[in-house]
Design a protein around this motif. Structure first.
Motif, mmCIF file in Angstrom:
data_model
loop_
_atom_site.group_PDB
_atom_site.id
_atom_site.type_symbol
_atom_site.label_atom_id
_atom_site.label_comp_id
_atom_site.label_asym_id
_atom_site.label_seq_id
_atom_site.Cartn_x
_atom_site.Cartn_y
_atom_site.Cartn_z
ATOM 1 N N GLN A 26 -0.535 26.063 57.114
ATOM 2 C CA GLN A 26 0.167 25.888 58.390
ATOM 3 C C GLN A 26 -0.776 25.275 59.415
ATOM 4 N N THR A 31 -4.110 24.864 64.908
ATOM 5 C CA THR A 31 -4.084 24.194 66.212
ATOM 6 C C THR A 31 -4.157 25.196 67.364
ATOM 7 N N MET A 68 5.361 31.543 68.172
ATOM 8 C CA MET A 68 4.761 30.982 66.958
ATOM 9 C C MET A 68 4.119 32.066 66.099
ATOM 10 N N THR B 31 -1.532 20.613 74.272
ATOM 11 C CA THR B 31 -2.106 20.944 72.959
ATOM 12 C C THR B 31 -1.222 20.469 71.812
ATOM 13 N N PRO B 52 0.531 16.664 61.257
ATOM 14 C CA PRO B 52 0.110 17.816 60.439
ATOM 15 C C PRO B 52 -0.399 18.981 61.285
ATOM 16 N N ALA B 53 -0.884 18.692 62.485
ATOM 17 C CA ALA B 53 -1.417 19.761 63.343
ATOM 18 C C ALA B 53 -0.311 20.651 63.901
ATOM 19 N N LEU B 54 0.942 20.253 63.705
ATOM 20 C CA LEU B 54 2.067 21.050 64.218
ATOM 21 C C LEU B 54 2.898 21.642 63.084
ATOM 22 N N ALA B 55 2.384 21.518 61.853
ATOM 23 C CA ALA B 55 3.215 21.820 60.680
ATOM 24 C C ALA B 55 3.162 23.278 60.243
ATOM 25 N N GLN B 56 4.251 23.688 59.590
ATOM 26 C CA GLN B 56 4.226 24.945 58.844
ATOM 27 C C GLN B 56 3.841 24.605 57.400
ATOM 28 N N GLN B 57 3.979 25.556 56.504
ATOM 29 C CA GLN B 57 3.412 25.391 55.165
ATOM 30 C C GLN B 57 4.071 24.297 54.317
ATOM 31 N N HIS B 62 6.531 23.431 62.775
ATOM 32 C CA HIS B 62 6.628 24.898 62.776
ATOM 33 C C HIS B 62 7.773 25.356 63.702
ATOM 34 N N ALA B 63 8.529 26.345 63.241
ATOM 35 C CA ALA B 63 9.631 26.877 64.044
ATOM 36 C C ALA B 63 9.147 27.321 65.426
ATOM 37 N N GLY B 64 7.928 27.831 65.484
ATOM 38 C CA GLY B 64 7.386 28.272 66.765
ATOM 39 C C GLY B 64 7.080 27.107 67.693
ATOM 40 N N VAL B 65 6.713 25.958 67.125
ATOM 41 C CA VAL B 65 6.488 24.766 67.944
ATOM 42 C C VAL B 65 7.834 24.261 68.478
#
Lengths: 156, 156, 156, 156
Positions: A26, A31, A68, B31, B52-57, B62-65
């Motif tokens: 992740q 980040t 997050m 950020t 990729p810096a904002l990605a989940q697995q 990412h849902a949180g982003v």
């Protein structure tokens, strides 16, 4: 702090390595400087240290950053109980923000409430720690779905 | 895309400068590379470009982003209607994740549903755009509180 | 079952009579046969006995009926801590349905998580009891607002 | 009022009879005097007339009764798109209460946002109508699950 012993029996004993491996994939966690601090059957804890790079306009940790780590903590709490051949996705979550997220450390914990073949329900708590004092800053309720036949790890 | 004309009349005509100034104070938005792309009475849009810096697995955002930008979009949609002497906090939000957040651009929009003196209710939509195609990836419902007498801007 | 002792100190010692008086004014509770079974500072329990008149299409207690008793249980849990001159309204709640609501008795419990001057956050649990066995059927997270200067009781 | 034409194509053309048949099996709907007033692909409306038997302590329609009709409206909106061999259950819903539910008539509408094989996401609106004036009293976001191989109708 892990919860009282719970009657959760992982389907896959390798959950304790699967979770940190998935967490490491992740990019978003790196980040924001989030760290995986505890994994147990039906439980996961993730923390971070507040910095200006995570702040909202008043200097507190942004509600979305809180989301997050608690979304991931709930997701991995559920994932500990999944078979090795399934991956996890968040269907939805609801987050109440109770106090400003500030202090030395912000810790999100996810707890499985019910683990089903398709859907898993978790609850989450986020605490701020400051000078040894712990304040509840957010409360979450979450639904996860198990994606069977889609392992979390990319094919080698 | 801004909604149909709405009967929202801002209390403070300077909302159009107050929102970007407040957004600029949110280190968390920088950020993740989030940009404020539209502000109108009762409306706000924020976007970002997946990396990729904002990605989940699995490599999706990412849902949180996703939560971060739609929480802020809803918050600033509400804030456009606040008096100059009030700041905004999220009380709670609920997010349904409908499709993987991937593509050329992710856009979160917040829409005020009801603006009250103390509480404001918003709804939010997040779309992924890819090669000119738009996919709804998340749906939000949010409660905000106006902190009267606590201006958003730090004292000079 | 009431929770562990909590540090909730009611503002108005008469809460123990105010809650049942208010409950008695809720015609909707009588319509579904709901009973107030416990009140303590920051806590309230309401139950009902399943009947066909409360059923959804498969014969289980309707999710909305479950929502009725847990929304009221959370509301009265918060109300126990309000001053005598304030009444309570639900701002929002979120309910996860975990298992069919069926059995001898359905019990909803509300627990205050944080009580503030304006907003109060509660969580709720609904259990079905059958032949001495207890099953968690629903989980709630709720926001309440205190309406100061608007007593719950109608003027004499 | 039904929404603008939507691209929802029912799997089972008999949805228009399946929904009222299922609704008629919901004893809880009869208990509160709820009526099915409209069904279209991806859409359902249910109303009721406020009475003291549906009231909370201030005389407004109880938030849980509002939840009952909008939960059912969302559920049947989703059900219109299900195959004949599946039934529907609510996984969870979140309801914001925006104004007192009072007036000549309370109307709940459910709209499908996304219909999937397993999960369906809906949103809901509840309006109070009084002397020709319409007020938004509640807003819902809901997740449904299709129970394949479990038809809604009891075996003959």
């Amino acid at each position: 702090m892990p919860p009282d012993p719970r009657p959760f029996v992982p389907d896959d004993p390798a959950f304790a390595t699967r979770v940190p491996e998935s967490f490491a994939r992740q990019g978003a966690m790196a980040t924001i400087g989030a760290r995986l601090v505890a994994v147990a059957p039906g439980y996961c804890a993730i923390d971070l240290v507040p910095t200006p790079a995570l702040a909202q306009q008043h200097g507190y940790v942004h509600a979305g950053v809180v989301a997050m780590i608690v979304d991931s903590a709930g997701g991995y709490a559920g994932f500990t109980l999944f078979p090795a051949t399934a991956s996890v996705l968040s269907v939805e979550f609801k987050l109440n923000l109770l106090a400003p997220a500030q202090g030395d450390r912000i810790v999100a914990e996810g707890f499985v409430v019910k683990s089903g073949r398709t859907l898993t329900i978790t609850r989450g708590e986020v605490h701020a720690e400051s000078a040894g004092r712990r304040t509840l800053v957010a409360l979450m309720q979450q639904t996860l779905i198990a994606m069977h036949g889609k392992p979390d790890a990319p094919a080698a």
